[in-house]
Design an enzyme around this catalytic site. Structure first.
Site, PDB file in Angstrom:
ATOM      1  N   GLY A  17      18.553  -8.781 -45.252  1.00  0.00           N
ATOM      2  CA  GLY A  17      17.939  -8.440 -43.958  1.00  0.00           C
ATOM      3  C   GLY A  17      17.037  -7.222 -44.091  1.00  0.00           C
ATOM      4  O   GLY A  17      16.896  -6.424 -43.164  1.00  0.00           O
ATOM      5  N   GLN A  21      14.686  -3.905 -38.641  1.00  0.00           N
ATOM      6  CA  GLN A  21      14.464  -2.521 -38.201  1.00  0.00           C
ATOM      7  C   GLN A  21      15.213  -1.529 -39.086  1.00  0.00           C
ATOM      8  O   GLN A  21      14.638  -0.570 -39.601  1.00  0.00           O
ATOM      9  CB  GLN A  21      14.925  -2.374 -36.745  1.00  0.00           C
ATOM     10  CG  GLN A  21      14.597  -1.019 -36.133  1.00  0.00           C
ATOM     11  CD  GLN A  21      15.402  -0.724 -34.872  1.00  0.00           C
ATOM     12  OE1 GLN A  21      16.416  -1.364 -34.586  1.00  0.00           O
ATOM     13  NE2 GLN A  21      14.952   0.260 -34.105  1.00  0.00           N
ATOM     14  N   LEU A  22      16.504  -1.758 -39.288  1.00  0.00           N
ATOM     15  CA  LEU A  22      17.300  -0.858 -40.132  1.00  0.00           C
ATOM     16  C   LEU A  22      17.003  -1.114 -41.608  1.00  0.00           C
ATOM     17  O   LEU A  22      16.851  -0.178 -42.398  1.00  0.00           O
ATOM     18  CB  LEU A  22      18.801  -1.063 -39.837  1.00  0.00           C
ATOM     19  CG  LEU A  22      19.796  -0.294 -40.702  1.00  0.00           C
ATOM     20  CD1 LEU A  22      19.587   1.219 -40.596  1.00  0.00           C
ATOM     21  CD2 LEU A  22      21.248  -0.634 -40.309  1.00  0.00           C
ATOM     22  N   ARG A  45      12.718 -14.588 -45.139  1.00  0.00           N
ATOM     23  CA  ARG A  45      11.303 -14.729 -45.532  1.00  0.00           C
ATOM     24  C   ARG A  45      10.669 -13.347 -45.571  1.00  0.00           C
ATOM     25  O   ARG A  45      11.147 -12.407 -44.940  1.00  0.00           O
ATOM     26  CB  ARG A  45      10.535 -15.672 -44.603  1.00  0.00           C
ATOM     27  CG  ARG A  45      10.396 -15.236 -43.178  1.00  0.00           C
ATOM     28  CD  ARG A  45       9.795 -16.340 -42.331  1.00  0.00           C
ATOM     29  NE  ARG A  45      10.719 -17.433 -42.135  1.00  0.00           N
ATOM     30  CZ  ARG A  45      11.669 -17.438 -41.192  1.00  0.00           C
ATOM     31  NH1 ARG A  45      11.814 -16.416 -40.372  1.00  0.00           N
ATOM     32  NH2 ARG A  45      12.494 -18.459 -41.056  1.00  0.00           N
ATOM     33  N   TYR A 150      27.052 -12.097 -30.122  1.00  0.00           N
ATOM     34  CA  TYR A 150      26.783 -11.049 -31.122  1.00  0.00           C
ATOM     35  C   TYR A 150      27.984 -10.104 -31.220  1.00  0.00           C
ATOM     36  O   TYR A 150      28.470  -9.796 -32.322  1.00  0.00           O
ATOM     37  CB  TYR A 150      25.519 -10.295 -30.703  1.00  0.00           C
ATOM     38  CG  TYR A 150      25.190  -9.058 -31.489  1.00  0.00           C
ATOM     39  CD1 TYR A 150      24.734  -9.139 -32.801  1.00  0.00           C
ATOM     40  CD2 TYR A 150      25.292  -7.790 -30.902  1.00  0.00           C
ATOM     41  CE1 TYR A 150      24.405  -7.989 -33.514  1.00  0.00           C
ATOM     42  CE2 TYR A 150      24.954  -6.646 -31.603  1.00  0.00           C
ATOM     43  CZ  TYR A 150      24.516  -6.742 -32.910  1.00  0.00           C
ATOM     44  OH  TYR A 150      24.179  -5.605 -33.615  1.00  0.00           O
TER      45      TYR A 150
HETATM   46  C1  AKB Z   1      21.504  -4.660 -29.849  1.00  0.00           C
HETATM   47  O1  AKB Z   1      21.042  -4.129 -28.837  1.00  0.00           O
HETATM   48  O2  AKB Z   1      21.828  -5.842 -29.911  1.00  0.00           O
HETATM   49  C2  AKB Z   1      21.705  -3.794 -31.072  1.00  0.00           C
HETATM   50  C3  AKB Z   1      23.074  -3.208 -31.104  1.00  0.00           C
HETATM   51  C4  AKB Z   1      23.484  -2.180 -30.149  1.00  0.00           C
HETATM   52  O3  AKB Z   1      23.848  -3.578 -31.940  1.00  0.00           O
HETATM   53  N1  AKB Z   1      20.743  -2.751 -31.099  1.00  0.00           N
END
Ligand code: AKB
Length: 323
Positions: A17, A21-22, A45, A150
């Site tokens: 990855g 960003q990170l 990619r 997530y």
């Molecule tokens: C998100 O907003 O999904 C991320 C996080 C806080 O993990 N930046």
């Protein structure tokens, strides 16, 4: 004895990855620290804004055989596994997010264990908490009932990391990152992304339409602190690591209203219009402030950037960046 030679031989770092960003900033910092030839960057990619000079390989973390070949071919001794989908995108594609975030992690942990990789870094997030969590001064150990896919993948991932450590002795280290603010690479699909987008509008002389409410408070961190935290955590002696799920970590906590006011000290005519959407509901299930005292005690975590310093740096750097 053999172990020592093995460690010298398997000395390269793999970042998955790396175009994110990170990933892009962490890869650059690792290359400065360990030498450009010692960092292999990968992503599904190649992006145009790759950190320069480093070897890029296309790598799909859902392909376990490809991970295995990469680790053997490049003599990888440490992995920073960052490939993932973020919270807002995750709600649009729940099944894909679960697949990438969860199976990508397990694929990687298995290969690292089988190939005796020395250390693994994996980022968790404030998204691992949920609406029954104590949301002010959130402790390290508390109720965790995430409501986004997530967040569910982050909480489950933390437990998988702890399991691989307990069962196989794999040295996996992890941080629960707050929202990350950076000027070099844009974030992609997160709930905290407003805190980057707002600067781009301010510098273009436009009002910013914010998808969070004016008073929605979230913990945040400037990117150089986020990079510093990962590198410091990975260099701490193993015996000093007491948390094998993921460490609470924070720098400062802000609302969009407070960030607007801080930007107005540099750009007085700047204004934010509030149009909260589903991301505001997600944010309201996340901590407002975090207790990261265990990270501070265990490995001396200290952030360098508070709100005002971060705002000044963002504006200075974005003003110097061509559009
Ligand atoms: C998100 O907003 O999904 C991320 C996080 C806080 O993990 N930046």
């Amino acid at each position: 004895m053999y172990q020592r030679y093995y460690a010298i031989y398997m000395n390269k770092i793999l970042v998955t990855g790396a175009c994110g960003q990170l990933g892009s900033e962490l890869s650059t910092a690792l290359a400065h620290l360990k030498g450009v030839d010692n960092v292999i960057i990968s992503d599904i990619r190649q992006s145009n804004e790759l950190p320069s000079g480093m070897q890029f390989i296309p790598l799909d973390v859902l392909d376990q055989e490809a991970i295995d070949k990469t680790i053997q071919k490049y003599h990888i001794g440490q992995v920073y596994h960052l490939a993932a989908m973020l919270s807002a995108t995750g709600e649009q594609q729940p099944r894909n997010t679960w697949n990438l975030n969860m199976n990508g992690l397990i694929n990687l942990l298995e290969v690292c264990q089988q190939r005796s990789v020395e250390k693994v870094f994996w980022p968790s997030s404030i998204a691992a908490f949920g609406s029954h969590t104590q949301l002010v001064d959130t402790p390290q150990f508390t109720i965790m009932d995430p409501e986004t896919v997530y967040g569910i993948s982050k909480l489950s991932g933390e437990l998988w990391c702890e399991y691989f450590h307990a069962r196989f002795g794999l040295d996996v280290r992890s941080l629960r990152y707050p929202g990350l603010i950076s000027y070099k690479s844009p974030p992609g699909g997160g709930t905290t992304d407003y805190a980057v987008a707002i600067f781009h509008s301010a510098l273009k002389g436009e009002a910013y339409q914010c998808f969070l409410g004016e008073n929605t408070r979230l913990p945040m961190m400037y990117m150089s602190d986020a990079v510093k935290a990962a590198i410091e955590l990975m260099s701490v002696p193993k015996k000093d690591i007491s948390i094998h799920t993921s460490y609470n970590l924070t720098a400062f906590s802000i609302t969009p209203g407070e960030l607007t006011t801080a930007i107005q000290t540099h750009i007085p005519e700047f204004n934010t219009i509030y149009k909260p959407d589903f991301r505001d509901l997600i944010a309201k299930t996340w901590p407002q402030t975090i207790d990261d005292s265990i990270a501070r005690q265990d490995w001396g975590w200290r952030h360098d950037y508070g709100l005002d310093r971060m705002v000044a740096e963002m504006i200075r750097n974005l003003a110097l960046t061509p559009n």
